[in-house]
Write a protein that holds these residues in place. Structure first.
Motif, PDB file in Angstrom:
ATOM      1  N   VAL A 126      63.743  34.974  38.487  1.00  0.00           N
ATOM      2  CA  VAL A 126      65.196  35.087  38.615  1.00  0.00           C
ATOM      3  C   VAL A 126      65.742  35.911  37.456  1.00  0.00           C
ATOM      4  N   ARG A 127      66.873  36.563  37.700  1.00  0.00           N
ATOM      5  CA  ARG A 127      67.488  37.384  36.648  1.00  0.00           C
ATOM      6  C   ARG A 127      68.012  36.518  35.499  1.00  0.00           C
ATOM      7  N   ASP A 128      68.552  35.341  35.829  1.00  0.00           N
ATOM      8  CA  ASP A 128      69.244  34.520  34.839  1.00  0.00           C
ATOM      9  C   ASP A 128      68.906  33.045  35.097  1.00  0.00           C
ATOM     10  N   LEU A 129      68.047  32.482  34.267  1.00  0.00           N
ATOM     11  CA  LEU A 129      67.600  31.107  34.462  1.00  0.00           C
ATOM     12  C   LEU A 129      68.749  30.087  34.361  1.00  0.00           C
ATOM     13  N   PRO A 130      69.643  30.198  33.373  1.00  0.00           N
ATOM     14  CA  PRO A 130      70.771  29.260  33.332  1.00  0.00           C
ATOM     15  C   PRO A 130      71.667  29.352  34.581  1.00  0.00           C
ATOM     16  N   LEU A 131      71.844  30.541  35.126  1.00  0.00           N
ATOM     17  CA  LEU A 131      72.631  30.709  36.352  1.00  0.00           C
ATOM     18  C   LEU A 131      71.944  29.999  37.526  1.00  0.00           C
ATOM     19  N   ALA A 132      70.628  30.137  37.615  1.00  0.00           N
ATOM     20  CA  ALA A 132      69.879  29.463  38.684  1.00  0.00           C
ATOM     21  C   ALA A 132      69.997  27.948  38.528  1.00  0.00           C
ATOM     22  N   ARG A 133      69.893  27.454  37.289  1.00  0.00           N
ATOM     23  CA  ARG A 133      70.023  26.013  37.025  1.00  0.00           C
ATOM     24  C   ARG A 133      71.409  25.523  37.459  1.00  0.00           C
ATOM     25  N   ASP A 134      72.444  26.255  37.095  1.00  0.00           N
ATOM     26  CA  ASP A 134      73.816  25.870  37.454  1.00  0.00           C
ATOM     27  C   ASP A 134      73.995  25.829  38.969  1.00  0.00           C
ATOM     28  N   LEU A 135      73.462  26.814  39.670  1.00  0.00           N
ATOM     29  CA  LEU A 135      73.574  26.850  41.128  1.00  0.00           C
ATOM     30  C   LEU A 135      72.877  25.636  41.755  1.00  0.00           C
ATOM     31  N   LEU A 136      71.705  25.316  41.257  1.00  0.00           N
ATOM     32  CA  LEU A 136      70.980  24.161  41.777  1.00  0.00           C
ATOM     33  C   LEU A 136      71.758  22.869  41.504  1.00  0.00           C
ATOM     34  N   HIS A 137      72.271  22.720  40.293  1.00  0.00           N
ATOM     35  CA  HIS A 137      73.045  21.517  39.955  1.00  0.00           C
ATOM     36  C   HIS A 137      74.310  21.411  40.808  1.00  0.00           C
ATOM     37  N   ARG A 138      75.024  22.519  40.987  1.00  0.00           N
ATOM     38  CA  ARG A 138      76.252  22.510  41.802  1.00  0.00           C
ATOM     39  C   ARG A 138      75.973  22.093  43.242  1.00  0.00           C
ATOM     40  N   ASN A 139      74.746  22.330  43.696  1.00  0.00           N
ATOM     41  CA  ASN A 139      74.372  21.975  45.068  1.00  0.00           C
ATOM     42  C   ASN A 139      73.604  20.662  45.139  1.00  0.00           C
ATOM     43  N   ASP A 140      73.666  19.887  44.058  1.00  0.00           N
ATOM     44  CA  ASP A 140      73.022  18.574  43.981  1.00  0.00           C
ATOM     45  C   ASP A 140      71.529  18.609  44.275  1.00  0.00           C
ATOM     46  N   ILE A 141      70.878  19.664  43.829  1.00  0.00           N
ATOM     47  CA  ILE A 141      69.431  19.794  43.982  1.00  0.00           C
ATOM     48  C   ILE A 141      68.802  19.374  42.661  1.00  0.00           C
ATOM     49  N   PRO A 142      67.908  18.396  42.685  1.00  0.00           N
ATOM     50  CA  PRO A 142      67.307  17.927  41.429  1.00  0.00           C
ATOM     51  C   PRO A 142      66.449  19.018  40.788  1.00  0.00           C
ATOM     52  N   VAL A 143      66.533  19.060  39.479  1.00  0.00           N
ATOM     53  CA  VAL A 143      65.799  20.073  38.717  1.00  0.00           C
ATOM     54  C   VAL A 143      65.049  19.379  37.594  1.00  0.00           C
ATOM     55  N   ARG A 144      63.802  19.775  37.406  1.00  0.00           N
ATOM     56  CA  ARG A 144      62.997  19.310  36.273  1.00  0.00           C
ATOM     57  C   ARG A 144      62.611  20.528  35.448  1.00  0.00           C
ATOM     58  N   GLU A 145      62.038  20.270  34.298  1.00  0.00           N
ATOM     59  CA  GLU A 145      61.617  21.354  33.426  1.00  0.00           C
ATOM     60  C   GLU A 145      60.109  21.261  33.189  1.00  0.00           C
ATOM     61  N   THR A 146      59.461  22.435  33.179  1.00  0.00           N
ATOM     62  CA  THR A 146      58.037  22.483  32.861  1.00  0.00           C
ATOM     63  C   THR A 146      57.883  22.436  31.339  1.00  0.00           C
ATOM     64  N   PRO A 147      56.692  22.154  30.841  1.00  0.00           N
ATOM     65  CA  PRO A 147      56.479  22.170  29.389  1.00  0.00           C
ATOM     66  C   PRO A 147      56.771  23.534  28.755  1.00  0.00           C
ATOM     67  N   THR A 148      56.723  24.610  29.558  1.00  0.00           N
ATOM     68  CA  THR A 148      57.006  25.943  29.019  1.00  0.00           C
ATOM     69  C   THR A 148      58.489  26.296  29.077  1.00  0.00           C
ATOM     70  N   GLY A 149      59.328  25.376  29.600  1.00  0.00           N
ATOM     71  CA  GLY A 149      60.762  25.624  29.626  1.00  0.00           C
ATOM     72  C   GLY A 149      61.297  26.210  30.919  1.00  0.00           C
ATOM     73  N   ASP A 150      60.431  26.447  31.884  1.00  0.00           N
ATOM     74  CA  ASP A 150      60.894  26.925  33.183  1.00  0.00           C
ATOM     75  C   ASP A 150      61.457  25.755  33.978  1.00  0.00           C
ATOM     76  N   LEU A 151      62.218  26.057  35.001  1.00  0.00           N
ATOM     77  CA  LEU A 151      62.787  25.039  35.875  1.00  0.00           C
ATOM     78  C   LEU A 151      61.926  24.885  37.102  1.00  0.00           C
ATOM     79  N   PHE A 152      61.990  23.695  37.709  1.00  0.00           N
ATOM     80  CA  PHE A 152      61.402  23.573  39.035  1.00  0.00           C
ATOM     81  C   PHE A 152      62.128  22.505  39.829  1.00  0.00           C
TER      82      PHE A 152
END
Length: 160
Positions: free
Chosen positions: A118-144
């Motif tokens: 993705v171009r912008d990881l914080p933007l992707a995180r915000d979009l997922l949160h706004r849509n009530d999609i659960p997000v976790r973080e990998t040990p390397t700091g990526d989202l999933f």
């Protein structure tokens, strides 16, 4: 021109993973038609992660090294096959908790994740949160997005 190769277990017509395909020489006309304006900022598919039983890692490594005609690089406990712009990651089950915390494959072997750049990881995180999609973080700091919420396979997001 596309090429697809399928490696099967002699006598059964299958591999433990099911059907495996490899595509090369993509048609530029099809590739240029991609839409790069998805709201999550997705720019490409970077990786697929295959989880295998620890005792099957060596055989799976050999099968893919033969099928892909290349050797993987070691990354922690994972073996990573670089595929000209994408990658296939083989992860032993014992390493899954430190790769994708909280994930449990339904069976082994299993495609447990795919990674989208993705171009912008914080933007992707915000979009997922706004849509009530659960997000976790990998040990390397990526989202999933966990497999359960993604209907079967975890979706990782990596800045790139």
């Amino acid at each position: 021109m596309g090429a697809c190769t399928e490696k099967t277990d002699p006598g059964t017509g299958t591999v433990p993973e099911g059907r495996v395909g490899v595509v090369a020489d993509l048609d530029p006309g099809i590739q240029s038609a991609r839409h790069l304006d998805h709201p999550n900022g997705a720019t490409g598919l970077a990786e697929a992660t295959l989880c295998v039983a620890d005792e099957d890692l060596a055989a799976t490594h050999h099968r893919y090294a033969t099928s892909l005609d290349r050797s993987p690089r070691q990354e922690g406990q994972a073996l990573v096959f670089d595929l000209d712009g994408a990658a296939l990651r083989l992860v032993p089950k014992s390493a899954l908790p430190t790769t994708l915390p909280g994930e449990e494959p339904p069976a082994l072997p299993a495609l447990v994740a795919y990674t989208v750049t993705v171009r912008d990881l914080p933007l992707a995180r915000d979009l997922l949160h706004r849509n009530d999609i659960p997000v976790r973080e990998t040990p390397t700091g990526d989202l999933f997005v966990p497999a359960e919420a993604a209907l079967g396979t975890a979706v990782e997001f990596h800045a790139g």
